[in-house]
Design an enzyme around this catalytic site. Structure first.
Site, PDB file in Angstrom:
ATOM      1  N   LYS A  41      67.028 -18.997  28.460  1.00  0.00           N
ATOM      2  CA  LYS A  41      67.235 -18.707  27.038  1.00  0.00           C
ATOM      3  C   LYS A  41      65.608 -18.075  26.766  1.00  0.00           C
ATOM      4  O   LYS A  41      64.578 -17.952  28.237  1.00  0.00           O
ATOM      5  CB  LYS A  41      67.401 -19.920  26.544  1.00  0.00           C
ATOM      6  CG  LYS A  41      65.941 -20.632  27.199  1.00  0.00           C
ATOM      7  CD  LYS A  41      66.444 -22.197  26.781  1.00  0.00           C
ATOM      8  CE  LYS A  41      65.226 -23.792  26.984  1.00  0.00           C
ATOM      9  NZ  LYS A  41      65.289 -24.873  26.511  1.00  0.00           N
ATOM     10  N   ARG A  80      68.191 -35.910  19.631  1.00  0.00           N
ATOM     11  CA  ARG A  80      68.287 -34.300  19.192  1.00  0.00           C
ATOM     12  C   ARG A  80      69.336 -33.576  19.241  1.00  0.00           C
ATOM     13  O   ARG A  80      70.397 -34.251  18.021  1.00  0.00           O
ATOM     14  CB  ARG A  80      67.495 -33.709  20.246  1.00  0.00           C
ATOM     15  CG  ARG A  80      66.331 -32.223  19.771  1.00  0.00           C
ATOM     16  CD  ARG A  80      65.843 -31.565  20.598  1.00  0.00           C
ATOM     17  NE  ARG A  80      66.341 -30.559  21.675  1.00  0.00           N
ATOM     18  CZ  ARG A  80      65.879 -30.499  23.073  1.00  0.00           C
ATOM     19  NH1 ARG A  80      64.679 -30.274  22.945  1.00  0.00           N
ATOM     20  NH2 ARG A  80      66.583 -29.874  23.971  1.00  0.00           N
ATOM     21  N   TYR A 132      34.849 -13.258  16.092  1.00  0.00           N
ATOM     22  CA  TYR A 132      34.615 -13.870  14.530  1.00  0.00           C
ATOM     23  C   TYR A 132      34.212 -15.556  14.770  1.00  0.00           C
ATOM     24  O   TYR A 132      34.342 -16.179  15.555  1.00  0.00           O
ATOM     25  CB  TYR A 132      36.277 -14.478  13.984  1.00  0.00           C
ATOM     26  CG  TYR A 132      36.617 -12.784  13.774  1.00  0.00           C
ATOM     27  CD1 TYR A 132      35.871 -11.534  12.978  1.00  0.00           C
ATOM     28  CD2 TYR A 132      38.304 -12.948  14.486  1.00  0.00           C
ATOM     29  CE1 TYR A 132      37.019 -10.912  12.979  1.00  0.00           C
ATOM     30  CE2 TYR A 132      38.713 -11.131  13.866  1.00  0.00           C
ATOM     31  CZ  TYR A 132      38.455 -10.400  13.338  1.00  0.00           C
ATOM     32  OH  TYR A 132      38.924  -9.350  12.959  1.00  0.00           O
ATOM     33  N   MET A 138      42.687 -11.006  17.211  1.00  0.00           N
ATOM     34  CA  MET A 138      45.072 -10.819  17.934  1.00  0.00           C
ATOM     35  C   MET A 138      44.966  -9.628  18.217  1.00  0.00           C
ATOM     36  O   MET A 138      46.617  -9.312  18.943  1.00  0.00           O
ATOM     37  CB  MET A 138      44.742 -10.072  15.764  1.00  0.00           C
ATOM     38  CG  MET A 138      46.615  -9.548  15.804  1.00  0.00           C
ATOM     39  SD  MET A 138      47.126  -9.116  13.983  1.00  0.00           S
ATOM     40  CE  MET A 138      47.049 -10.289  13.297  1.00  0.00           C
TER      41      MET A 138
END
Length: 389
Positions: free
Chosen positions: A44, A142, A277, A325
């Site tokens: 998966k 779940r 940043y 990013m």
């Protein structure tokens, strides 16, 4: 500021090298632990970020006899790639591609009556029985059908649909909540509940091909949970399900993915220079800075700001300041490796590089998240290196 120069290289901006030889060796090691049980290779989420189709082929070549996916789209993509054999898909929503799954001979998991109704309608439309596995909620809370009246209804209706030739009940299964926490009381409780729910179904006539509850941690440490099949996900990729259980090497496993990038810039910077940043990192003195051209758009956790480890030119460095990013910076401490030098974020650790678990510890998360989040901008390069073990 001055910049160091170097000859151009042909290196990719970044790459995730996937060692299929290690994956095959891992599957064989897991088969040995499973003893009489079959092995399902869970692929998966694009094989936990490693590339579903090549990893599925390698796992089957090493002796896995089942494949597993979460979504129907993942399962159908494997069929489209020519992968036959047993394949279970377990995460369904109303209106899903049930008929396509039936026609592709995919085992579908049912947790409630709505799913049984939709798959029987698809089987009628397809003109062939659906292969279905009934999932029991033994305590995870779940997906899965609750014990008691709900389970009785699902089992009874599935048997009626089987008598009509609409389905074939091929499996009974469940999933552990805390198998990665040795000694947790829920483990024994879930095993008991699973045996009870399986016994109920079998007493009423269900004849499953497989009964299974063991995930990676259970496959490694709970032989009493192996039944007919173990579902090996993260362990197949050489990542330990939990540091408390042991390292990959403790289980004869080898990490399959190595993530690296090429330094895009190396430059001198004075002391007191803010980096990235927010200036959360300020150089303590005159130094050199290296620019690693991957960021959170590539799946590098922003939580690794100030803590993520990287091997550059044989030395561990740490992310300096915030991960952006598309890039982050490491303080090279005055060293001047040439532009294009490989920066290894994580790998097996053979060369002293960090591992996915090191990144997980730096970010306060689990290694599963580290490997699965690497994005599509990073090419997967599948290689067939020597097989470990």
């Amino acid at each position: 500021m001055t910049e160091t120069a170097a000859e151009p290289t042909a290196a990719l901006r970044a790459r995730a090298e996937i060692d299929l030889g290690a994956l095959r060796a891992n599957v064989r090691a897991l088969r040995a632990r499973a003893k009489g049980a079959a092995v399902m290779a869970v692929v998966k989420s694009d094989a936990y970020g490693h590339g579903a189709v090549p990893c599925a082929r390698a796992a089957l070549a090493a002796g896995a006899t089942w494949l597993g996916t979460a979504t129907a789209e993942e399962a159908l993509a494997l069929r489209a790639a020519g992968l036959s054999g047993r394949l279970l898909c377990w995460l369904w929503v109303p209106g899903g591609p049930w008929r396509e799954a039936v026609e592709a001979d995919i085992d579908v998991s049912l947790s409630g009556m709505w799913a049984l109704r939709e798959v029987t309608a698809a089987a009628r439309a397809a003109g062939r029985p659906a292969r279905v596995q009934l999932k029991a909620d033994t305590g995870l809370g779940r997906n899965g059908c609750q014990p008691g009246a709900d389970w009785a209804e699902l089992v009874g209706e599935a048997l009626r649909a089987e008598a009509e030739g609409l389905v074939r009940v091929t499996g009974l299964w469940s999933h552990f909540a805390c198998a990665d926490e040795p000694g947790h009381p829920s483990i024994a409780a879930q095993l008991t509940r699973f045996r009870e729910m399986v016994a109920y179904a079998e007493e009423r006539g269900v004849r499953p091909e497989v009964r299974h509850i063991a995930n990676s941690p259970a496959a490694l440490t709970l032989p009493e949970s192996h039944f007919d099949l173990v579902r090996t996900g993260i362990a197949m990729y050489g990542v330990s399900p939990s540091p408390e259980l042991g390292t990959p090497a403790d289980f004869g496993l080898r990490p399959v993915m190595t993530l690296s990038a090429s330094l895009a810039l190396v430059k001198h910077a004075p002391g007191g220079h803010g980096v990235s940043y927010g200036h959360h990192y300020v150089t303590p003195g005159e130094t050199t800075l290296g620019l690693v051209p991957v960021g959170y758009a590539d799946g590098i956790p922003r939580h690794a700001s100030g803590s993520g480890p990287v091997l550059v030119d044989g030395k561990w460095r740490t992310v300096a300041g915030r991960v952006a990013m598309d890039q982050f910076v490491v303080d090279l401490g005055g060293d001047e490796p040439p532009v294009g030098t490989e920066a290894v974020l994580f790998g097996p650790g053979d060369r002293g590089e960090p591992t996915a678990e090191d990144w997980a510890q730096a970010c306060g998360t689990i290694a599963y998240e580290i490997v699965t989040r690497i994005g599509t901008r990073v090419p997967r390069v599948h290689v067939d290196e020597r097989e470990a073990g």
